[in-house]
Design a protein around this motif. Sequence first.
Motif, PDB file in Angstrom:
ATOM      1  N   LEU A 323      43.920  52.030  43.967  1.00 57.18           N
ATOM      2  CA  LEU A 323      44.531  51.811  42.673  1.00 57.18           C
ATOM      3  C   LEU A 323      45.422  52.890  42.304  1.00 57.18           C
ATOM      4  O   LEU A 323      46.434  52.960  41.731  1.00 57.18           O
ATOM      5  CB  LEU A 323      43.510  51.119  41.661  1.00 57.18           C
ATOM      6  N   LEU A 329      46.036  45.667  41.144  1.00 58.75           N
ATOM      7  CA  LEU A 329      44.914  44.818  40.989  1.00 58.75           C
ATOM      8  C   LEU A 329      45.008  43.652  40.630  1.00 58.75           C
ATOM      9  O   LEU A 329      45.672  43.133  39.628  1.00 58.75           O
ATOM     10  CB  LEU A 329      43.974  45.471  40.111  1.00 58.75           C
ATOM     11  N   LEU A 348      43.522  43.287  45.897  1.00 59.21           N
ATOM     12  CA  LEU A 348      44.454  44.238  45.851  1.00 59.21           C
ATOM     13  C   LEU A 348      45.881  43.952  46.521  1.00 59.21           C
ATOM     14  O   LEU A 348      46.000  43.620  47.820  1.00 59.21           O
ATOM     15  CB  LEU A 348      44.132  45.509  46.630  1.00 59.21           C
TER      16      LEU A 348
END
Length: 456
Positions: A323, A329, A348
């Motif tokens: 991330l 996300l 993801l």
Amino acid sequence: MPKPFESTNPHTGEVVETLEPMSEAAVERALAAAAEQAPRWAEQGIEARCALLRAAAKLLRERKAALARIITLEMGKLIGEAEAEVEKCALVCDYYADNAGAQLADSPVASDASRSLVAYQPLGVLMAIMPWNFPFWQVLRCAAPALAAGNPLVLKHASNVPRCALAIEEVLRDAGAPPGVFQTLLIDAKTAEGVVADARIRGVSLTGSETAGRRVASIAGEHLKKTVLELGGSDAFVVLEDADLELAVSTAVKARFLNAGQSCIAAKRFVLVDAIAERFLEAFQAGIAALSPGDPLEDKTTLAPLARKDLRETLHEQVEASLGAGARLLHGGKSLDGPGWHYAATLLDQVTPGMPAYEDELFGPVAAVIRAHDEAAALRIANDSRFGLGGSVWTMDAARGERFARQMACGCAFVNGMVKSDPRLPFGGIKDSGYGRELGTPGIHEFVNAKTLWVG
């Protein structure tokens, strides 16, 4: 002194049982018994050895409920998945009981001799170093062909599944295995290295991490011993524009989140061509959101906990790093509150090279989506990995799918199906996923002496 082995319930974090490691003297007795039994077991003949496997299959089915409960309480697998694992172990025992005779039969070869052939003879005592994620299946898929071929086996199982290891030994003993033919060694990694080097061990099969594989291969190589290594994987799940999206999505959820994503051949990198990416993602996210974490002994639970606390911590670090590098996300991305080692089902998107979700194996319930412009780009991405265990491609055109699958750099490629192991088919990887094969005829031939006999 080696630390005791703790059997811990991943759902609660509570220690169920503590077992003491074997002493040096006990390990020596075990190796001596295996070495003494090796020529006797070889001389038993294929019919007697296969009779052991048939008896083991029968006991596995009779004890399935109790054995599955041990698996679930020790490593957290959903109880239904644990029962299916025990049944699959019975199947592999049946498979080699039915087929080992033909697989090990002398193979005549035309030559300048009056008669020449290849005879398949056992090597001697083997060592199996096995992981916790499929604590019965990984052992039996190695042990069944090894025992059928006439090789005694010593097992060094993962330290967090000692009760599973002892239960497998009990099944084989009760099925009629003579003393010394199959033994569990409750030992740590350092002691295991000494066993690998021991002259009485003639081959080693390891399923586990890259680090463990490199170490074992190094020791075995120094002592000129055969090894089979099944290591990590980061399988690509490639969806082309003409795929049956409903089937692809439903399979994707199972392929990623079976066993809480703790599988070497779980789909981990979802490579989507642009033409269907958004439609696939919408349905995939809905399927992920419907997963229900909880007690793996309860049928209503559809997402199991991770097997250990450190595994959850490592997984979360990989998610956070991805991330931080720009991944998006869409769902999950956190540990769940409460006891045990539960982690949210995670999705993801926009995963790109350099991120842990792209480069490394994420051993847990995290799906990484990688976008591809077209089929050519999808193939390049699928093969852009240091791993090469399995992979799948989804398309309504079977011929197109087979062409694509043939070009995938992996040990097993599936068209419109979830990557899985099957007793009838060879299983293993290339690149950093290891070498050698288990299962099928190649699996039973890994640890035999293919001896040439020439008669003038």
